[in-house]
Scaffold this active site. Structure first.
Site, PDB file in Angstrom:
ATOM      1  CB  SER A 186      -0.889  -0.009   1.242  1.00  0.00           C
ATOM      2  OG  SER A 186      -2.174   0.268   0.887  1.00  0.00           O
ATOM      3  CB  SER A 187       4.014   2.246  -1.554  1.00  0.00           C
ATOM      4  OG  SER A 187       3.737   1.726  -2.838  1.00  0.00           O
ATOM      5  CG  ASP A 247      -5.147  -0.424   0.862  1.00  0.00           C
ATOM      6  OD1 ASP A 247      -5.330  -1.415   1.599  1.00  0.00           O
ATOM      7  OD2 ASP A 247      -5.065  -0.500  -0.371  1.00  0.00           O
TER       8      ASP A 247
HETATM    9  C1  GLA Z   1      -6.050  -3.637  -2.435  1.00  0.00           C
HETATM   10  C2  GLA Z   1      -7.186  -2.632  -2.244  1.00  0.00           C
HETATM   11  C3  GLA Z   1      -7.869  -2.862  -0.911  1.00  0.00           C
HETATM   12  C4  GLA Z   1      -8.293  -4.320  -0.750  1.00  0.00           C
HETATM   13  C5  GLA Z   1      -7.124  -5.252  -1.060  1.00  0.00           C
HETATM   14  C6  GLA Z   1      -7.530  -6.697  -1.063  1.00  0.00           C
HETATM   15  O1  GLA Z   1      -5.035  -3.384  -1.531  1.00  0.00           O
HETATM   16  O2  GLA Z   1      -6.694  -1.325  -2.302  1.00  0.00           O
HETATM   17  O3  GLA Z   1      -8.959  -1.985  -0.782  1.00  0.00           O
HETATM   18  O4  GLA Z   1      -9.389  -4.591  -1.565  1.00  0.00           O
HETATM   19  O5  GLA Z   1      -6.530  -4.949  -2.306  1.00  0.00           O
HETATM   20  O6  GLA Z   1      -7.929  -7.099   0.185  1.00  0.00           O
END
Ligand code: GLA
Length: 453
Positions: A132-133, A177
């Site tokens: 999640s960068s 995220d």
């Molecule tokens: C990505 C999306 C999240 C989530 C994940 C899977 O990171 O940004 O919102 O859906 O995938 O769990």
């Protein structure tokens, strides 16, 4: 707290510009999801941990309504754009789109800004690794832009605004995220529920370590992995349409099924109602009594207005539903297990989650399979793929006292073993990196913060 690499990077850069002035610093952490995958956009819970790695940005106001950005690293070259409520995106995959997403979301909510923003960013969250960068960058820019304009908004609302706002880049993601980045508490995993967003911290027991291991398969959510990712929310939308028809009541998200069935039965019941098997657009249209063009437009339409392409053989809504609904139960179970300090049970649920991600959600790949197997065999309580899937990282819980030996086994078994043998070109990438870039044990961190530089 010690100064992170990213923070040192931006400080040095600002000093090279002459420093001084009213620079401030925002820090927005990456995250690793312990359990609850592809559930958030269905209104079902997740339980991530914020990393002690972050996107940092030094920022100050600009008197003109412009956003001027540059990364410390050369690959994040300078970007400048005018602020309006209809900001034209850069081409797909451009890093500047995350800043545009943040600014556009805020402007739509607050109106015309008083000032613009100049920012220098750096980060030590590995990119394209499912940590999640990108959402950390969105959050960092949003907090900075709100701060220079004196716009106040509760963090839960900011999380919701940015979850919607990030769809600007073309993904149909949920709210995990942004929420964990803004709301996390140090030392804890954060159970997050959605619509509306609610967050409950569950302390990670002191004798348990979170471990993150990168498969080294890149999964850029805004580029290559975008359509594979978007297929999952689309299949869940298809499931809702089928369930609405067959149950003769509105099912707008999968979480609505919990009003119809007890949580333990919901996955199985939905599977039975939809039936296993593949759904072509034509079959969907026949079932719903719609023309095919309508089925395409309503069910397959993406952010850019185009319809998602039908995968070979068709869509698999029933399996996706079973995954999402059983995963929601596992999140609840894992949260309770953490509260009891029962790492064995949390680990067992993580293993089940991995199997469901592989078999029902179908977001694994051979590298993640090998990595999770090695981690399990190296003495973890449990391990699973984490994030959007199709590459990126695995996450594990491991006994803290055994950590050094455990990491050595994973290093040997996957990076120097399986990967070298099966994906030598990826193993060569690993050789160029310090260990802590691809295999590490983060301290669960607090959410984003702003401080004077
Ligand atoms: C990505 C999306 C999240 C989530 C994940 C899977 O990171 O940004 O919102 O859906 O995938 O769990």
């Amino acid at each position: 707290m010690s100064v992170s690499l990213a923070e040192a990077g931006v400080r040095e850069y600002v000093a090279s510009l002459g420093g001084g002035g009213d620079w401030r610093l925002v820090r927005a952490p990456g995250r690793v999801n312990l359990i609850g995958e592809h559930t958030d956009y269905n209104g079902l819970p997740v339980m991530p941990v914020a990393l002690d790695r972050a996107v940092c940005a030094a920022f100050r106001p600009l008197t003109t309504p412009l956003v001027r950005l540059r990364g410390v690293e050369a690959r994040f070259g300078p970007r400048e754009f005018e602020v309006s409520d209809a900001i034209e995106p850069y081409s797909p995959g451009d890093w500047g789109n995350y800043a545009k997403a943040a600014v556009q979301a805020l402007v739509r909510r607050f109106g015309k800004p008083r000032v613009g923003l100049e920012a220098v960013t750096d980060g030590d969250v590995p990119a394209g690794a499912g940590l999640s960068s990108s959402s950390a960058l969105v959050v960092a820019v949003a907090l900075a832009f709100a701060e220079v304009n004196d716009w106040e908004i509760p963090r839960v609302e900011m999380a919701e605004l940015l979850a919607e706002g990030e769809r600007y880049v073309g993904t149909q993601g949920g709210g995990m995220d942004q929420a964990v980045c803004l709301l996390a508490e140090a030392g804890s995993a954060l159970e997050i529920e959605f619509f509306p967003t609610r967050a409950t911290p569950h302390p990670v027991p002191p004798d348990v370590s979170v471990v993150v291991a990168n498969s080294m398969v890149t999964a850029e959510k805004s580029a290559g992995a975008r359509s594979s990712y978007n297929l999952r929310p689309t299949e869940c939308r298809i499931a809702c349409a089928l369930l609405s028809g067959r149950l003769k009541r509105e099912v707008s998200i999968l979480a609505d099924l919990l009003e119809v069935f007890p949580a333990e039965d919901a996955g199985g019941a939905a599977l039975e109602i939809i039936g296993e098997g593949l759904w072509t657009t034509k079959r969907l249209a026949d079932e719903l009594g719609w023309p095919e063009t309508q089925a395409r437009q309503v069910l397959l339409r993406q952010k850019d207005g185009l319809a998602l392409e039908e995968p070979p053989g068709g869509f698999q809504p029933a399996r996706r539903v079973r995954h999402a609904l059983t995963e929601a139960l596992r999140v609840r179970g894992a949260a309770d297990a953490l509260d009891r300090g029962d790492a064995q049970e949390a680990g067992r649920l993580m293993r089940l989650s991995h199997a469901s991600c592989r078999d029902d959600c179908q977001i694994s790949c051979p590298e993640l399979e090998a990595l999770v197997r090695v981690i399990d065999e190296s003495g973890a309580y449990g391990a699973r793929l984490t994030g959007a899937g199709f590459g990126g990282c695995a996450v594990a819980l491991a006994p803290s006292t055994e950590l050094p030996g455990f990491l050595r086994k994973v290093q040997k078994g996957y990076y120097q073993g399986w990967l070298k043998e099966n994906r030598p070109e990826l193993a060569r990438d690993v050789d160029k990196l310090p260990l802590g870039r691809y295999l590490f044990s983060p301290e669960p961190a607090a959410g984003a913060s702003i401080a004077p530089l």
